[in-house]
Design an enzyme around this catalytic site. Structure first.
Site, PDB file in Angstrom:
ATOM      1  N   ARG A  58      -3.048   1.931   4.667  1.00 15.00           N
ATOM      2  CA  ARG A  58      -2.589   2.456   3.073  1.00 15.00           C
ATOM      3  C   ARG A  58      -2.478   3.957   2.685  1.00 15.00           C
ATOM      4  O   ARG A  58      -2.222   4.365   3.954  1.00 15.00           O
ATOM      5  CB  ARG A  58      -4.184   2.029   2.358  1.00 15.00           C
ATOM      6  CG  ARG A  58      -5.361   1.056   2.358  1.00 15.00           C
ATOM      7  CD  ARG A  58      -5.836   0.852   1.499  1.00 15.00           C
ATOM      8  NE  ARG A  58      -7.147   1.771   1.410  1.00 15.00           N
ATOM      9  CZ  ARG A  58      -7.471   2.265   0.506  1.00 15.00           C
ATOM     10  NH1 ARG A  58      -7.422   2.214  -0.851  1.00 15.00           N
ATOM     11  NH2 ARG A  58      -9.067   3.692   0.974  1.00 15.00           N
ATOM     12  N   LYS A 122     -15.593   2.370  11.820  1.00 16.03           N
ATOM     13  CA  LYS A 122     -14.625   1.637  11.822  1.00 16.03           C
ATOM     14  C   LYS A 122     -14.037   0.541  12.747  1.00 16.03           C
ATOM     15  O   LYS A 122     -13.519   1.351  13.519  1.00 16.03           O
ATOM     16  CB  LYS A 122     -13.124   2.295  11.194  1.00 16.03           C
ATOM     17  CG  LYS A 122     -12.409   1.380  10.646  1.00 16.03           C
ATOM     18  CD  LYS A 122     -12.168   1.985   9.391  1.00 16.03           C
ATOM     19  CE  LYS A 122     -10.311   1.994   8.822  1.00 16.03           C
ATOM     20  NZ  LYS A 122      -9.483   3.120   7.645  1.00 16.03           N
ATOM     21  N   ARG A 252     -16.584   8.150   1.545  1.00 13.59           N
ATOM     22  CA  ARG A 252     -17.053   8.566   2.713  1.00 13.59           C
ATOM     23  C   ARG A 252     -18.865   8.613   2.373  1.00 13.59           C
ATOM     24  O   ARG A 252     -19.078   9.359   1.072  1.00 13.59           O
ATOM     25  CB  ARG A 252     -16.595  10.622   2.743  1.00 13.59           C
ATOM     26  CG  ARG A 252     -15.422  10.495   3.321  1.00 13.59           C
ATOM     27  CD  ARG A 252     -15.543  10.272   4.915  1.00 13.59           C
ATOM     28  NE  ARG A 252     -13.903   9.736   5.721  1.00 13.59           N
ATOM     29  CZ  ARG A 252     -13.122   9.128   5.224  1.00 13.59           C
ATOM     30  NH1 ARG A 252     -13.183   7.588   4.651  1.00 13.59           N
ATOM     31  NH2 ARG A 252     -11.852   8.980   5.700  1.00 13.59           N
TER      32      ARG A 252
HETATM   33  P1  ATP Z   1     -10.427   5.705   5.152  1.00 11.18           P
HETATM   34  O1  ATP Z   1     -10.600   4.912   5.835  1.00 11.18           O
HETATM   35  O2  ATP Z   1     -10.254   7.029   6.115  1.00 11.18           O
HETATM   36  O3  ATP Z   1     -11.243   5.562   4.421  1.00 11.18           O
HETATM   37  P2  ATP Z   1      -8.452   4.497   4.234  1.00 11.18           P
HETATM   38  O4  ATP Z   1      -9.138   3.270   4.243  1.00 11.18           O
HETATM   39  O5  ATP Z   1      -7.422   4.482   3.749  1.00 11.18           O
HETATM   40  O6  ATP Z   1      -9.086   5.794   5.048  1.00 11.18           O
HETATM   41  P3  ATP Z   1      -6.655   3.002   5.967  1.00 11.18           P
HETATM   42  O7  ATP Z   1      -5.465   2.986   5.265  1.00 11.18           O
HETATM   43  O8  ATP Z   1      -7.713   1.557   6.489  1.00 11.18           O
HETATM   44  O9  ATP Z   1      -7.914   4.029   5.446  1.00 11.18           O
HETATM   45  O10 ATP Z   1      -6.822   2.779   7.637  1.00 11.18           O
HETATM   46  C1  ATP Z   1      -5.948   4.056   7.917  1.00 11.18           C
HETATM   47  C2  ATP Z   1      -6.511   5.333   8.691  1.00 11.18           C
HETATM   48  O11 ATP Z   1      -7.473   4.774   9.763  1.00 11.18           O
HETATM   49  C3  ATP Z   1      -5.801   5.968   9.757  1.00 11.18           C
HETATM   50  O12 ATP Z   1      -5.392   6.943   8.690  1.00 11.18           O
HETATM   51  C4  ATP Z   1      -7.072   6.933  10.728  1.00 11.18           C
HETATM   52  O13 ATP Z   1      -7.633   7.402   9.935  1.00 11.18           O
HETATM   53  C5  ATP Z   1      -7.882   5.109  10.548  1.00 11.18           C
HETATM   54  N1  ATP Z   1      -8.041   4.154  12.465  1.00 11.18           N
HETATM   55  C6  ATP Z   1      -6.673   4.032  12.608  1.00 11.18           C
HETATM   56  N2  ATP Z   1      -6.277   3.410  13.382  1.00 11.18           N
HETATM   57  C7  ATP Z   1      -7.685   2.729  13.842  1.00 11.18           C
HETATM   58  C8  ATP Z   1      -8.026   1.977  14.786  1.00 11.18           C
HETATM   59  N3  ATP Z   1      -6.979   1.375  15.082  1.00 11.18           N
HETATM   60  N4  ATP Z   1      -9.549   1.716  14.888  1.00 11.18           N
HETATM   61  C9  ATP Z   1     -10.206   2.786  14.095  1.00 11.18           C
HETATM   62  N5  ATP Z   1      -9.632   3.465  12.444  1.00 11.18           N
HETATM   63  C10 ATP Z   1      -8.895   3.707  12.815  1.00 11.18           C
END
Ligand code: ATP
Length: 255
Positions: A58, A122, A252
């Site tokens: 996102r 995650k 978080r």
């Molecule tokens: P957050 O998960 O931090 O609350 P978000 O939901 O906005 O934020 P996403 O846009 O869903 O995050 O995913 C992007 C984020 O996920 C990246 O900024 C990084 O922190 C994390 N990320 C990127 N690649 C991976 C991966 N392969 N496995 C786990 N986390 C990842």
């Protein structure tokens, strides 16, 4: 890693619902599929990539993947004209979690609005993007860690999880698509409401203290009360429960 004939075999009867394409390399499966959607690709079109060079999260964040270690794919779904797919990323989370459970890949939890967690870390991300000019059509992007990529920075590694099973990736993709189809049909008929109980049963932060992070406002601390029938986050602070629909917020766990 991916083989179209093996995916079709694993899909069985379901195969006719999907049109799967495998790419050796692409920038982002969502970007490729959005372009195909604009050119008229049918509902059920799938793009799976061996290597994604610019995976997206996102708000222009990056999704890191590595060939052989990651399952990255996108699915196009066209809903009825004039309907807005509210709560779709939560519905997709339910499908992924149930599919992983059914194939014995372990139990996962859901974090609003679009993360799949394993042991609090995650495991997967979901990125729903609406097709420009056709907002009732959605490209659903999914990234799942099969293993943590060797080149993953230490900071990201600390918050990431992997499936860690040596299962067949073609069968795993087929299982995910099968569950997605079932959930998307429910969603198309009645929205997120009938899926809410399944989401809540896997909610990672139910009644837990959380912090809401936004690029536009200071962090807010409160208690997470789950989601409503639209998939809005119910966030309690100062004795009042607020519904939060905006995807511009990250949640978080708070100490
Ligand atoms: P957050 O998960 O931090 O609350 P978000 O939901 O906005 O934020 P996403 O846009 O869903 O995050 O995913 C992007 C984020 O996920 C990246 O900024 C990084 O922190 C994390 N990320 C990127 N690649 C991976 C991966 N392969 N496995 C786990 N986390 C990842």
């Amino acid at each position: 890693m991916f083989d179209l004939a093996a995916i079709a075999r694993a899909l069985g009867e379901e195969a006719r619902r999907f049109d799967v394409d495998r790419l050796a390399v692409c920038d982002s499966t969502n970007a490729v599929l959005l372009a195909r959607a604009e050119a008229g690709a049918p509902s059920g079109t799938v793009v799976v990539a061996e290597t994604q060079t610019a995976g997206r999260g996102r708000r222009n964040r990056a999704w890191l993947s590595a060939p052989g270690d990651s399952l990255t794919f996108s699915l196009l779904w066209r809903f009825a004209p004039a309907t807005a797919p509210v709560g779709l990323s939560l519905a997709v989370g339910v499908a992924l979690a149930e599919a992983l459970s059914k194939v014995g890949a372990g139990e996962t939890a859901l974090k609003w609005p679009n993360d799949l967690l394993k042991d609090g870390k995650k495991l997967g991300g979901i990125l729903v993007e609406l097709v420009p000019g056709t907002p009732h059509a959605a490209v659903i992007g999914i990234g799942l860690n099969l293993r943590l990529p060797a080149g993953m920075p230490a900071e990201l590694r600390a918050t990431s999880a992997a499936l860690g099973i040596a299962g067949n990736p073609n069968r795993l993709l087929a299982a995910l698509l099968t569950e997605l189809r079932a959930v998307l049909e429910t969603f198309a008929g009645a929205g997120f409401a009938p899926l809410r109980a399944a989401w809540m049963a896997r909610h990672a932060f139910q009644d837990a203290p959380v912090t809401l992070l936004s690029d536009f406002a200071p962090p807010r601390v409160g208690v997470c009360r789950g989601v409503d029938d639209d998939g809005a986050l119910c966030f309690e602070s100062a004795g009042r429960v607020e519904r939060i629909l905006s995807g511009e917020i990250s949640l978080r766990g708070a100490p």
